[in-house]
Write a protein that holds these residues in place. Sequence first.
Motif, PDB file in Angstrom:
ATOM      1  N   ALA A   1      12.773  10.016  -3.309  1.00 14.65           N
ATOM      2  CA  ALA A   1      11.806   9.554  -2.314  1.00 14.65           C
ATOM      3  C   ALA A   1      12.297   8.248  -1.686  1.00 14.65           C
ATOM      4  CB  ALA A   1      10.443   9.340  -2.960  1.00 14.65           C
ATOM      5  N   ILE A   2      12.075   8.112  -0.395  1.00 11.18           N
ATOM      6  CA  ILE A   2      12.434   6.876   0.312  1.00 11.18           C
ATOM      7  C   ILE A   2      11.420   5.781  -0.024  1.00 11.18           C
ATOM      8  CG2 ILE A   2      12.774   5.802   2.568  1.00 11.18           C
ATOM      9  CD1 ILE A   2      14.944   7.834   1.773  1.00 11.18           C
ATOM     10  N   PHE A   3      10.137   6.151   0.000  1.00 10.48           N
ATOM     11  CA  PHE A   3       9.064   5.230  -0.357  1.00 10.48           C
ATOM     12  C   PHE A   3       8.097   5.903  -1.316  1.00 10.48           C
ATOM     13  CE2 PHE A   3      10.223   3.655   3.911  1.00 10.48           C
ATOM     14  CZ  PHE A   3      10.522   2.353   3.581  1.00 10.48           C
TER      15      PHE A   3
ATOM     16  N   VAL B   1       0.977   3.747  -3.675  1.00 11.49           N
ATOM     17  CA  VAL B   1      -0.110   3.870  -4.650  1.00 11.49           C
ATOM     18  C   VAL B   1      -1.366   3.282  -4.019  1.00 11.49           C
ATOM     19  CG1 VAL B   1      -0.918   3.322  -6.969  1.00 11.49           C
ATOM     20  CG2 VAL B   1       1.532   3.555  -6.546  1.00 11.49           C
ATOM     21  N   TYR B   2      -2.431   4.080  -3.985  1.00  9.07           N
ATOM     22  CA  TYR B   2      -3.734   3.613  -3.506  1.00  9.07           C
ATOM     23  C   TYR B   2      -4.647   3.483  -4.712  1.00  9.07           C
ATOM     24  CZ  TYR B   2      -8.251   3.373  -1.297  1.00  9.07           C
ATOM     25  OH  TYR B   2      -9.503   2.960  -0.929  1.00  9.07           O
TER      26      TYR B   2
ATOM     27  N   MET C   1       7.242   9.682  -0.258  1.00  6.70           N
ATOM     28  CA  MET C   1       7.565   9.931   1.129  1.00  6.70           C
ATOM     29  C   MET C   1       9.063  10.041   1.315  1.00  6.70           C
ATOM     30  SD  MET C   1       6.455   7.553   4.358  1.00  6.70           S
ATOM     31  CE  MET C   1       4.720   7.813   4.039  1.00  6.70           C
ATOM     32  N   ILE C   2       9.460  10.949   2.170  1.00  8.36           N
ATOM     33  CA  ILE C   2      10.875  11.079   2.546  1.00  8.36           C
ATOM     34  C   ILE C   2      10.976  10.936   4.063  1.00  8.36           C
ATOM     35  CG2 ILE C   2      11.426  12.599   0.590  1.00  8.36           C
ATOM     36  CD1 ILE C   2      11.511  14.922   2.679  1.00  8.36           C
TER      37      ILE C   2
ATOM     38  N   ASP D   1       4.942  14.598  -2.067  1.00  6.33           N
ATOM     39  CA  ASP D   1       4.212  14.698  -3.341  1.00  6.33           C
ATOM     40  C   ASP D   1       2.953  13.850  -3.225  1.00  6.33           C
ATOM     41  OD1 ASP D   1       6.286  16.100  -4.928  1.00  6.33           O
ATOM     42  OD2 ASP D   1       7.385  14.227  -4.692  1.00  6.33           O
ATOM     43  N   CYS D   2       1.899  14.308  -3.866  1.00  3.43           N
ATOM     44  CA  CYS D   2       0.660  13.533  -3.940  1.00  3.43           C
ATOM     45  C   CYS D   2      -0.034  13.902  -5.240  1.00  3.43           C
ATOM     46  CB  CYS D   2      -0.227  13.857  -2.746  1.00  3.43           C
ATOM     47  SG  CYS D   2      -1.806  12.998  -2.767  1.00  3.43           S
TER      48      CYS D   2
END
Length: 92
Positions: free
Chosen positions: A26-28, A31-32, A86-87, A6-7
């Motif tokens: 999601a594993i992680f 955020v930017y 992230m997965i 996802d983004c």
Amino acid sequence: YPKIVDCWSNVYMKDSGCRVHQHFPAIFSLVYYVSAPEGTGKIFFPDLEIGIQPYEGMLLCFRGDTWHGVEFNQTEQERIVVAFNMICDLQS
């Protein structure tokens, strides 16, 4: 292998924030901060009892099952973020 699934982006204008939530499975989550002027709100982690004041160019990574929220923007300036989930893809 790590895989972004996802983004999205958010623009937090005056009086906007985000309620407490998480991103499981999601594993992680990452955020930017494209733009994060002072006073536009911290990201906070209620279970950890911490808040982080972001800054432009900051990349924050945390476990996807971590509860977090975003304080309301108290200024006329925009806080702009790009976020990712992230997965671990065991098939790759």
